[in-house]
Design a protein around this motif. Structure first.
Motif, PDB file in Angstrom:
ATOM      1  N   VAL A  55       0.833  -1.201   0.000  1.00  0.00           N
ATOM      2  CA  VAL A  55       0.000   0.000   0.000  1.00  0.00           C
ATOM      3  C   VAL A  55       0.870   1.253   0.000  1.00  0.00           C
ATOM      4  O   VAL A  55       2.017   1.233   0.461  1.00  0.00           O
ATOM      5  CB  VAL A  55      -0.960   0.033   1.215  1.00  0.00           C
ATOM      6  N   ALA A  56       0.296   2.336  -0.507  1.00  0.00           N
ATOM      7  CA  ALA A  56       0.974   3.624  -0.478  1.00  0.00           C
ATOM      8  C   ALA A  56       1.004   4.159   0.948  1.00  0.00           C
ATOM      9  O   ALA A  56       0.208   3.761   1.800  1.00  0.00           O
ATOM     10  CB  ALA A  56       0.251   4.610  -1.396  1.00  0.00           C
ATOM     11  N   LYS A  57       1.928   5.046   1.192  1.00  0.00           N
ATOM     12  CA  LYS A  57       2.090   5.592   2.541  1.00  0.00           C
ATOM     13  C   LYS A  57       0.818   6.267   3.019  1.00  0.00           C
ATOM     14  O   LYS A  57       0.462   6.187   4.202  1.00  0.00           O
ATOM     15  CB  LYS A  57       3.262   6.577   2.550  1.00  0.00           C
ATOM     16  N   ASN A  58       0.117   6.942   2.114  1.00  0.00           N
ATOM     17  CA  ASN A  58      -1.099   7.677   2.478  1.00  0.00           C
ATOM     18  C   ASN A  58      -2.363   6.940   2.031  1.00  0.00           C
ATOM     19  O   ASN A  58      -3.363   7.564   1.677  1.00  0.00           O
ATOM     20  CB  ASN A  58      -1.075   9.071   1.873  1.00  0.00           C
ATOM     21  N   VAL A  59      -2.340   5.613   2.030  1.00  0.00           N
ATOM     22  CA  VAL A  59      -3.488   4.829   1.557  1.00  0.00           C
ATOM     23  C   VAL A  59      -4.756   5.221   2.310  1.00  0.00           C
ATOM     24  O   VAL A  59      -4.741   5.464   3.523  1.00  0.00           O
ATOM     25  CB  VAL A  59      -3.198   3.313   1.720  1.00  0.00           C
ATOM     26  N   LYS A  60      -5.870   5.283   1.579  1.00  0.00           N
ATOM     27  CA  LYS A  60      -7.167   5.630   2.164  1.00  0.00           C
ATOM     28  C   LYS A  60      -8.087   4.418   2.066  1.00  0.00           C
ATOM     29  O   LYS A  60      -8.232   3.824   0.995  1.00  0.00           O
ATOM     30  CB  LYS A  60      -7.786   6.813   1.417  1.00  0.00           C
ATOM     31  N   TYR A  61      -8.705   4.063   3.191  1.00  0.00           N
ATOM     32  CA  TYR A  61      -9.588   2.899   3.247  1.00  0.00           C
ATOM     33  C   TYR A  61     -10.918   3.299   3.857  1.00  0.00           C
ATOM     34  O   TYR A  61     -10.966   3.913   4.920  1.00  0.00           O
ATOM     35  CB  TYR A  61      -8.935   1.792   4.081  1.00  0.00           C
ATOM     36  N   LEU A  68     -11.657   3.985   7.823  1.00  0.00           N
ATOM     37  CA  LEU A  68     -11.059   3.060   8.781  1.00  0.00           C
ATOM     38  C   LEU A  68      -9.576   2.908   8.494  1.00  0.00           C
ATOM     39  O   LEU A  68      -9.092   3.273   7.415  1.00  0.00           O
ATOM     40  CB  LEU A  68     -11.724   1.674   8.694  1.00  0.00           C
ATOM     41  N   ASN A  69      -8.869   2.345   9.451  1.00  0.00           N
ATOM     42  CA  ASN A  69      -7.480   1.971   9.235  1.00  0.00           C
ATOM     43  C   ASN A  69      -7.425   0.608   8.549  1.00  0.00           C
ATOM     44  O   ASN A  69      -8.270  -0.259   8.813  1.00  0.00           O
ATOM     45  CB  ASN A  69      -6.726   1.891  10.567  1.00  0.00           C
TER      46      ASN A  69
END
Length: 320
Positions: A55-61, A68-69
């Protein structure tokens, strides 16, 4: 000697990370690599091990519209990879999507997800929708549709079209979006290019062109005829429409958004005669459907629809 052994041990710890990064860097969003990334995600999900997914450092989920994390929510409850599986791959945008059912600790729930994959192969966006029985849309014979357990989507959804029939990404989105517009602001099928055989499945139930439904019921009607009954009044807004994943090779467009029901319409119709009937009590209260919907476009017409949706608070935002 001791120093050499320490260096070798340190290298052994670093090498797997470097290899994983190198493998993802070779991806460059090719169709093969995007499919591999989707599989990697599903393997990691089933193993409940998000560390397996680059995943990218700033991944968004997000899950059902809530930020959420990575590691929370479905990551902690998924029991196996999804079944009833429909995959979409969008090389132009570097995104992949999946729709199906997923087991969560014994609960067999409808599920959809999309991932944005960066050129280095790392996932920067992950959006998930899960229809859980504790808060999902009502199950059972909605619209007169007898529940039937399908093991896979309609075969048409997986068929690759001849290359000469591939439409542009923009055209696939335009055609698919007429469906949302036809519900949001329309009162008939005017402007919506339905194929005569158009069928719609919703959380696995056939809601249009259902051969098992009672004659004359809404589920027995084809997509175009349903729109011509004017039932759409119960949907007061369709917002945050996004067509994130478009698979040109299969003629598929994956739309996401919210269907708002403000609870105010008192009358609707479900026949071509437009005879007024009372709106069902469940639609006489404010709530929204969070929906992920895949449209199959053949010869410029909407031929098949597969949707997963769940109820959420009225007016809820997706965060995307």
């Amino acid at each position: 000697m001791k120093r050499s052994m320490l260096l070798l041990a340190a290298a052994a710890l670093v090498l797997p990370v470097i290899d994983a990064a190198a493998a993802s860097a070779d991806c460059d969003r090719s169709r093969v690599c995007l499919a591999r990334t989707l599989e990697t995600y599903l393997d990691a999900l089933a193993a409940r091990d998000p560390a397996r997914l680059p995943v990218a450092k700033n991944v968004k989920y997000t899950e059902n519209g809530v930020r959420l994390n990575i590691g929370d929510g479905l990551w902690a409850t998924a029991s196996a990879k999804p079944t009833y599986r429909l995959d979409l791959i969008d090389e132009e945008e570097g995104q992949v999507g999946v729709l199906g059912r997923i087991s969560e600790n014994g609960n067999n729930n409808w599920y959809a997800a999309r991932l944005r994959v960066e050129p280095d192969g790392r996932v920067s966006e992950l959006e998930v929708l899960v229809n859980r029985r504790v808060g999902g849309a009502p199950a059972g014979p909605a619209g007169g549709a007898p529940p039937r357990e399908f093991t896979e989507p309609h075969p048409l959804m997986a068929e690759t079209l001849p290359q000469e029939q591939w439409l542009s990404r923009g055209e696939l989105v335009r055609i698919s979006n007429t469906y949302f517009t036809g519900i949001d602001t329309g009162t008939s099928s005017y402007g919506v290019p339905f194929a005569p055989e158009c069928q719609r499945r919703e959380n696995g139930n056939i809601m249009a062109s259902n051969p098992d439904a009672a004659p004359g019921s809404m589920a027995s009607l084809d997509c175009r005829t349903q729109f011509d009954t004017g039932f759409q009044v119960i949907v007061t807004d369709i917002r945050e429409r996004r067509f994130e994943v478009v698979d040109r090779t299969k003629g598929l467009a994956f739309g996401w958004g919210y269907f708002d029901h403000d609870g105010t319409p008192e009358k609707m119709s479900n026949t071509l005669e437009r005879t007024p009937i009372d709106v069902q009590p469940m639609f006489r209260q404010p709530f929204s459907f969070y929906i992920a919907e895949v449209f199959k476009i053949v010869d410029g017409q909407i031929r098949q629809i597969e949707a997963v949706l769940t109820t959420v608070p009225y007016g809820m935002e997706s965060g995307w």
